[in-house]
Write a protein that holds these residues in place. Structure first.
Motif, PDB file in Angstrom:
ATOM      1  N   LYS A   1       0.881  -1.232   0.223  1.00 27.13           N
ATOM      2  CA  LYS A   1       0.107  -0.103   0.021  1.00 27.13           C
ATOM      3  C   LYS A   1       0.954   1.225   0.049  1.00 27.13           C
ATOM      4  N   ALA A   2       1.943   1.288   0.727  1.00 29.29           N
ATOM      5  CA  ALA A   2       2.758   2.418   0.772  1.00 29.29           C
ATOM      6  C   ALA A   2       3.539   2.636  -0.391  1.00 29.29           C
ATOM      7  N   ALA A   3       3.938   1.444  -1.117  1.00 30.89           N
ATOM      8  CA  ALA A   3       4.637   1.551  -2.510  1.00 30.89           C
ATOM      9  C   ALA A   3       3.454   2.172  -3.462  1.00 30.89           C
ATOM     10  N   VAL A   4       2.182   1.454  -3.495  1.00 30.37           N
ATOM     11  CA  VAL A   4       1.383   2.075  -4.377  1.00 30.37           C
ATOM     12  C   VAL A   4       1.192   3.903  -4.128  1.00 30.37           C
ATOM     13  N   LEU A   5       1.115   3.819  -2.821  1.00 28.64           N
ATOM     14  CA  LEU A   5       0.778   5.409  -2.569  1.00 28.64           C
ATOM     15  C   LEU A   5       2.295   6.469  -2.954  1.00 28.64           C
TER      16      LEU A   5
END
Length: 687
Positions: A21-25
């Motif tokens: 999720k952090a990478a996507v954000l």
């Protein structure tokens, strides 16, 4: 153990999900950030280009007046010295003097490059070394170099055919515009011109930059040393009238004060003899601007290019009867033909939008009866004594189109209203011309591109632009094109970095963006009165607020820059929570320093708006380019003006007028005094 393992696996899974999720954000944020940067870079370039093309259109409009001055001043002046026409005309006696460069001696104190003729590779190396060290080449060498270049170019055809061998690559460079650092960087990265390393420079060598004469010296020297391996095409700035506006005339007169006029005369002949186009291996067409739906390469090959010393000034027509008005019709306003299809040719064949076209007059308030009207060119105004036949019109149109035109994505061929000259040509126009002559591709220059190059029209048109930092430091990259024998193009990009080398991408974009907005705000302020009038039409109650759509329409109606005003609004004006614009805020952060005392604000705006035009008029009157107009120069000029306006003014009145303009009483008129005297007002202003 199994339970512990299960908990551990579950924790790892949760951590992995959080990491994903952090990478996507981060990815979304980065894409948004880069997209914003790209948008800012694009509209920054649009601002610079819009202002540049608006200036070019003003130059084309003003050329009507200068053409009249050039054509008629000698008639008024009689046997005396010719102040105006000698700028672009030269008598046979003067021509012989220009060629007599051998009478100039190079003093022993001269420490610049020493060369001899015929030139050799050693001489080109000497020139490069000396010019890198900012040494000025002596006027004797420059005049001889220009003379030899002119002799060589006279032998060249209008359209040059060249070929590549299996072991060669042709290097194609676009606009350099006086940027010597870019040329030297190209030579450093790509090697010097030679039989194994041929070059083609596609026009616009001069203007804007501060080293135009050095670029010409280098290119002409290599041309004479490698006549079969260095090629030059003419650009729209290889034009004496353009040079007067965009800096090259001033540059050469400052660097070669006593011999600058001779050099300018020689350069006019050189410009007129530069080839108009080049064809590589019978497959690649290379020219400076573009094409039109009427472009005929066979016709271009046969016309006499030598008479086009300035494309902005049509050649004088031959004596002939008025042509039959049913012979030819034009599909394009750019042809210079009337839109009703008749043969009568209006000149110049340069398009200016009828809506918003400035019809101005310049007046002086220092004399009771002295009023000079300068009528800007309108697309349907016929200039005096320049009625051309249909054949002459078509020939001139062919040259104008290839030097001034730009491609567009839509099909068809339309007048280039943005620049004021040439046309917009679409993919269908390109495909038709390439098919007709069995060509593969069109390579052109003429337009600054953010990356130094651009491919359009389904890969059939390539724009190459070699002046990096063209508008401002960091505004664009430069590029050159390598064309191998297989005719597959390869691009090499670069940027001459100085101040911006240590800045981040965000800092570079911000710096260029700030510069563009400063230029735009200055243009907005110089149109303050017209903009306020347009804003108040949407604000009858004078609340100081209008809707964004009304604000954008007003900005475009007055400035005619074809910019995304809604996107730019937050940087140009204050936006209220209800979506309205406080239009007075457009003018809060800028103030024009008044050149004179006690002058009305709207006059100051107008003076600033047309400062470049007035400075050009001043430079034409200032024959010796000393920065001062002598009383004799002023007297000669006003004799012409009074004759043009059919006003009977005696010498005593003209002298009185000159003394009244000379506010500091030093016996000459500088530009600030001239600017105070000549007041530009709207022709249709009731006042």
């Amino acid at each position: 153990m199994g339970c512990g393992t299960s908990v551990k696996t579950e924790n790892q899974t949760k951590k992995s999900e959080k990491a994903i999720k952090a990478a996507v954000l981060i990815q979304r944020w980065y894409r948004f950030y880069t997209a914003r940067l790209e948008m800012r870079r694009r509209y920054t370039l649009s601002i610079f280009q819009s202002i540049e093309y608006a200036e070019e259109q003003a130059q084309l409009q003003l050329s009507n007046f200068f053409t009249f001055m050039i054509d008629h001043f000698a008639q008024v002046n009689g046997p005396g010295p010719d102040l105006i026409s000698d700028i672009v005309n030269c008598s046979r006696e003067e021509q012989r003097q220009l060629e007599d460069y051998e009478v100039l001696e190079v003093p022993d104190s001269y420490d610049g490059p020493q060369i001899s003729f015929p030139l050799t590779v050693s001489d080109t190396n000497t020139l490069l070394h000396g010019l890198k060290q900012e040494k000025q080449l002596h006027a004797r060498y420059v005049l001889q170099l220009f003379h030899e270049t002119h002799k060589f170019l006279k032998q060249m055809p209008n359209v040059v055919h060249i070929s590549t061998s299996y072991s060669k690559e042709l290097t194609i460079c676009g606009d350099l515009h006086g940027k010597l650092d870019d040329l030297l960087l190209i030579f450093y990265k790509n090697g010097l011109p030679s039989p194994e390393n041929p070059y083609l420079f596609n026009g616009d060598f001069v203007d804007r930059g501060k080293n135009s004469v050095e670029i010409l010296i280098i290119l002409f020297a290599f041309l004479l040393v490698y006549p079969n391996h260095l090629h030059l095409n003419r650009g729209n700035h290889e034009d004496p009238i353009m040079n007067m506006r965009y800096g090259f005339t001033k540059e050469i007169m400052q660097k070669y004060k006593n011999h600058g006029q001779k050099m300018l005369h020689l350069l006019e002949d050189i410009y007129s003899q530069l080839p108009l186009a080049t064809i590589v291996d019978s497959k690649i067409l290379i020219l400076h601007g573009g094409i039109a739906d009427t472009t005929d390469l066979d016709y271009l090959t046969s016309l006499k290019r030598g008479k086009y010393k300035s494309v902005l000034r049509p050649p004088k027509p031959q004596k002939h009867n008025k042509p039959n008005q049913n012979n030819t019709s034009s599909q394009n306003t750019m042809s210079g033909h009337k839109t009703d299809g008749s043969d009568e040719c209006y000149s110049p064949a340069l398009f200016s939008q009828s809506k918003g076209t400035h019809n101005m007059m310049v007046s002086t308030g220092l004399s009771r009866n002295s009023i000079l009207e300068i009528h800007y060119l309108d697309s349907n105004i016929q200039m005096p004594d320049t009625e051309l036949t249909a054949t002459e019109c078509e020939e001139w149109k062919q040259v104008v189109d290839i030097l001034w035109s730009d491609p567009r994505n839509q099909n068809g061929c339309l007048p280039n209203s943005f620049r004021g000259g040439g046309c917009y040509f679409g993919p269908d126009v390109t495909a038709k011309l390439l098919d007709k002559y069995n060509l593969k591709m069109l390579i052109r220059s003429h337009e600054c591109k953010e990356e130094g190059y651009e491919i359009c029209h389904n890969g059939k048109v390539i724009t190459i632009f070699s002046a990096s930092n063209y508008y401002d430091e960091g505004s664009n990259r430069g590029a050159y094109l390598k064309l191998c024998p297989a005719l597959a193009p390869r691009f090499v990009q670069y940027q001459v970095n100085k101040c911006t080398r240590k800045l981040t991408l965000h800092q570079r974009v911000s710096a260029v963006e700030d510069s563009a907005f400063r230029a735009l705000q200055e243009k907005i302020y110089t149109h303050r009165s017209d903009l306020m009038k347009a804003f108040r039409e949407h604000d009858p109650k004078e609340t100081g607020r209008i809707f964004i759509s009304e604000w954008a329409l007003s900005m475009e109606a007055v400035l005619r820059l074809n910019l995304p005003w809604r996107t730019l609004r937050s940087r140009l004006a204050k936006i209220n929570s209800d979506g309205t614009v406080e239009y007075l805020s457009c003018f809060e952060d800028l103030q024009i320093q008044q050149p004179v005392k006690e002058v009305q604000p709207n006059l100051i705006e107008t003076l600033q708006r047309y400062r470049a035009d007035l400075e050009l008029v001043f430079n034409i009157i200032d024959k010796d380019h000393s920065g001062l107009i002598s009383l004799e120069e002023f007297r000669q000029t006003w004799k012409f003006f009074s004759s043009h306006l059919h006003i009977d003014i005696d010498d005593e009145t003209i002298d009185d007028l000159a003394h009244s303009i000379d506010s500091n009483k030093d016996g000459s008129i500088d530009f600030h005094e001239f600017l105070e005297a000549f007041r530009v007002v709207n022709k249709f202003d009731k006042k």
